[in-house]
Design a protein around this motif. Sequence first.
Motif: not given
Lengths: 355, 567
Positions: A250, A253-254, A272-278, A301-302, A315, A318-319, B329, B332, B340, B342-345, B350-351
């Motif tokens: 999206l 969205s991360s 939902h584990r990215h810290a920034g937008c994907v 992330l894999i 929760e 996790d990757p 790699f 993780w 839990e 992570v809100a998108a910064s 972005s993008q």
Amino acid sequence: MDHPKLPPSTAAGAADTAPNPHAFTCELPHSIYALAFSPAAPVLAAGSFLEDLHNRVSILTFDPAHPSAASFRAVPALSFDHPYPPTKLQFNPRGAASTPLLASSSDALRLWHAPLDDLSAAAPPTELRSVLDNRKASASEFSAPLTSFDWNEIEPRRIGTASIDTTCTVWDVERGVVETQLIAHDKAVHDIAWGEAGVFASVSADGSVRVFDLRDKEHSTIVYESPRPDTPLLRLAWNRFDLRYMAALLMDSSAVVVLDIRAPGVPVAELHRHAGCVNAVAWAPQAPRHLCSGGDDGQALIWELPETPAAVPAEGIDPVLVYDAGAEINQLQWVAGHPDWMGIAIENKVQLLRV
Amino acid sequence: MAQSAPPSQEEPTHLASSGKQFRNQLAAVVRSINWTYAIFWSISTSRPGFLTWKDGFYNGEIKTRKIANSTDLTADQLVLDRSEQLRELYQSLLSGECDHRARRPAATLSPEDLGDAEWYYTVCMTYGFRPGQGLPGKSFVSNQHVWLCNAQLADTKSFQRALLAKTASIQTVLCIPFMGGVLELGTAEKVLEDTNIVNRIGTSFWEIQFPTCSESEEPSSSPSENEPGDDEANIVFEDVDHNAVEGMMSREIDCLSDGNLELITKEIDELYGLCDELDVRALEDNWIMSGSFEVMSSPEAASVSDAERITDDVVTLSYSFQSSRSSCFTPWKRSSDSLEDVAASVAGESQKLLKKSLAGGAWTNGGGGGTARARESNVKGHVMSERRRREKLNEMFLILKSLVPSIHKVDKASILAETIAYLKQLEQRVEELEFSRALSRPVETAGRKRHDVAGKILAGSKRKASEFGDANTEKGHLSKKDHGSSNMVNVTVMDKEVLLEVRCRWKELLMTRVFDALKALRLDVLSVQSSTPGGLLALKIRAQHADSAAVAPGMISEALQRAIGKG
């Protein structure tokens, strides 16, 4: 006007960006967006992203059996100029035409004949084979730019293109004509992916993922709609190994949304584990439930999806593996024949990663 | 690079080359301390969470030697081959050939050829341990070596294979965490715990490079130098007309000194069931080389499985596609303070590149989805002219923007919209101003107006004229048409204004006379509209009474007639 000259590409190995000695980096003179791996030869096409007419597609080569920093470099003879930045590059699928073709989309769909047998400096140059342009025959000179396309692996004559004029066009590339054109969405179409020989899915700025069947062009199935209405969906990836699963991205969205087409409407999982937008997502070539995503946080992330949707923990998933690229990852492609290699585009560099 | 070979074919060779070296190193280690076997357990790729048999080397007693090639093999080679053969046997039992009632397995060995220790080694291949479970599991979790003495007497809760070890006379088992997995070594002798050995194993693994010789034909030493027990003659292959597993079972039972039959049969039954299971269960990920599965081989399986949840807070899944040697790699790890969700910064940045590529035509001319399509060679020229045109347009938009005070936005659509609105406003104001001006300063305007009359067409007056036309029907209308001389004079009176329409043939000084007549009548001219339809002169004059005295329309028309009629 001179096009930017391509300096000898520096294959920076361990020191510069990746502390990992198994990442091979090729630095190019301009920012890179489109990436494509050839299934026929150890070749990677990287398309530049400059917002004007003059862009370049560089052909990089590597040796998968004995990879080394030195072997990952551009082949200047095969690299070619491209009008406007290619929004997507893709080689013809394995076992298709006898000669390797590279397709690119920008203001039109172009097919390039790339003789990949000879990767030396004396290689014959890449030539434009055809331009497939959907400009209306009327006086208007406008043809809507293409945002993406996909080459059908099962029916290699077909390429489906997605355009900002809300249509998707299916081309017969052998004859060079339009097979069909559908008004796919209410707003610009952002990505398209083939599932079977006559089935494709597309995502759009109207926030929906729709599946189309060429046998029944009147109807389409909405598989998912973005939760906040009209949040554009930017990218789509269909799992070729297990056609039930798709992944969508999206805008702003991360999260990576994983969908099961047999259970439309509700995503199987949101990752939902990215810290920034994907920015990019790709399914592993020969595994049913593995995918990789890369984003603005510089991380690739894999993920491994659980076998049954019910097994998704509360929760979130996790990757399993992570790679830190150090800068925004703009593109991510998995090598089709080699599941242990993948390529990412970071700013003006292309990195080849070992998984 | 193999272009045509499908990946599934490629992997085994890839694995073999790396696996062989690994096995050689295992062999070297176990032989250096002269123990019976070495097994490397690692986290299964298809069943994450389980430690399964990854590789191993058998260095113990070999029961039978095949006649066929035995003359050419040295004892060493025999030993080295043995592990391969045992693995083969296991795999053949595993695969579809485990049709119990039927034919003999296709491997070089058949189960009845195996000695007890060999059988123990082979059965070990079937095991899988969760972290924390069994010796390998415990060692894995605690990251420390585990040394078990008197393994055959251990209780099955901690050492599941205790009974098996008893039959094989394995007395000591050592598990060392190693390379992401667990290295297990065992011997038939009783060896007391010695950390020196542990350390030596750890270091020697990397140092010893065992020369590969198992595949190639070595110059054969004389068979007679082989170890005792090497009965070349007359090793009889018994015909297997009952299945291999049953044979094993009977043998196991015979060997038992304890007579704890139940447990043994249970184990064997499970092995049975395992083979059955494996027929059914397909390997899910066909690109991961070792098929793996789980075996709950102890009666306490149920309770163990309940206690399976890892209680550690930090979950580390080590996930090796092949060996972890060369991957970019890393596994993780959920950091303790990670959120839990992570809100998108979203900083608005972005993008970036993705959005640009989807903008579709941002780079093309005009920015509106239009592209100048031309042959590649002509494109440059087109681009230049397009660019110039664009720049000119942009300039003019800016000028327009500066002219219209109410414009605040810079985009072209707003500029145009604002301009339209402004224009309308201005027109209205002009009309109002003209009205009010004429009222407040009649003399000046009249004079000025008269001079301005010639050829002047006021845009607003058209509209007003039509309004007047509508008003005619309401207010009253007096018109006199002089048809005879193709002259026409119309006089219409509204409250304060008079509309005069005059049509006649053009004569010199005609207009001057008309206006003189109006002046004489004390009418102030507000506006004049003149046209020449068909060679005639048509005048539409709006006038107003200068003083409060109203003039009869008849008088006005008469005066006008006289004016146009003269000369």
